[in-house]
Design a protein around this motif. Sequence first.
Motif, short mmCIF file in Angstrom:
data_model
loop_
_atom_site.label_atom_id
_atom_site.label_comp_id
_atom_site.label_asym_id
_atom_site.label_seq_id
_atom_site.Cartn_x
_atom_site.Cartn_y
_atom_site.Cartn_z
N SER A 27 -1.65 -4.79 -2.63
CA SER A 27 -2.76 -4.55 -1.46
C SER A 27 -3.35 -2.80 -1.76
O SER A 27 -2.51 -2.09 -2.31
N VAL A 28 -4.52 -2.68 -1.56
CA VAL A 28 -5.05 -1.42 -1.99
C VAL A 28 -5.85 -0.74 -0.90
O VAL A 28 -6.48 -1.33 -0.01
N ASP A 29 -5.84 0.78 -0.70
CA ASP A 29 -6.37 1.35 0.31
C ASP A 29 -6.93 2.44 -0.01
O ASP A 29 -6.60 3.20 -1.45
N THR A 81 -6.60 -6.96 -0.34
CA THR A 81 -5.20 -7.53 -0.60
C THR A 81 -5.19 -8.62 -1.29
O THR A 81 -5.92 -9.79 -0.92
N ARG A 128 0.75 -1.32 -0.04
CA ARG A 128 -0.25 0.03 0.16
C ARG A 128 0.71 1.35 0.06
O ARG A 128 0.48 2.17 -0.84
N PRO A 176 -7.37 0.34 4.36
CA PRO A 176 -7.08 -0.89 3.71
C PRO A 176 -8.46 -1.38 3.29
O PRO A 176 -9.15 -1.78 4.03
#
Length: 323
Positions: free
Chosen positions: A24-26, A34, A9, A31
């Motif tokens: 992973s993305v937030d 993932t 992230r 978050p």
Amino acid sequence: MFEAAQASRALGRTVRRGDLLIASVDVGGEPLCTLILRSDDADERILERAALVCALLLLFRRSVAEAEGRVRGELLDDLISRPESPGLSDRARRLGMDLGAPHVVVVVKHGGQRERAAFWASSQAAVRHGLAAGRGDEVVLLLPGDDAGGVARRVAAELTASLHSAATAGAARVGGSWAGSRQQAGAHEVAAAYQEARRCADALIALGRAGDGAGAVELGFVGLLMGDGRDVRGFVTRVLGPLIDYDARRGTALADTLSAYFGTGGSPSRTAEALHIHVNTVTQRLDRVAKLLGDGWTDPERALEIQLALRLHRLGRTDDPHS
């Protein structure tokens, strides 16, 4: 693995740990998604795009759920505060609810954890096809069912576990007295049930039962005084039913003996004098009372409940022309 997700992230790209690829993305520092792939030759950009798509789908689903939660909360607020507003039943029907079916209103005191309690209540309402709203230091739920006490205990236990602190739940059935038969209810009856449920929650806290759940029927004579239905016959039957049935079948006078016993301060000899019977007869009758009512019938709180039920039973016989 947690550190790898954090790194992904922070860098905004896929990271590799051994033979694992982690993307992973937030959104806004939170978050959302993932993805972990075990591969030696996978295209990292494809994994990153897949993680982004999953995150967007999750964000969309959450937005829809939050919007629906607001709609459900606004409807419940209107049912409580503006029960005469037009179209409430139609609004409920569009949410998949039939306000003519049996429901239970639950008021939960949560000790100030508003956001967590409101999120939990909204999730429960969505899963159980009900409504939920946060109102100050409490959350309110309208859930299908007719067992007010059972629903209150379940809600109190589950929310207490979720919050890791005491959540106290009072409940009332919509459209019926607290010990009466199941009844069909309309939108305008939710407000009255809310007030009764709130009184039950306050009573539990006052009685030192924070973290518990109950409807008015579980609160004994306290519930009798606070319940809007005030089902006196149901209260008397619950407290004295076996004893009254025994007298009716055998032609005995256990109820009268018990009344005299309490009236003489719990003295078998003075009870015998008041009833003009032998003290051994009083002792035998009290032994039968103990078997019918169970252990603990002389405990102060239980004895007070029994005395109130005896008085109400006597008044009922006086009012009944066939008694």
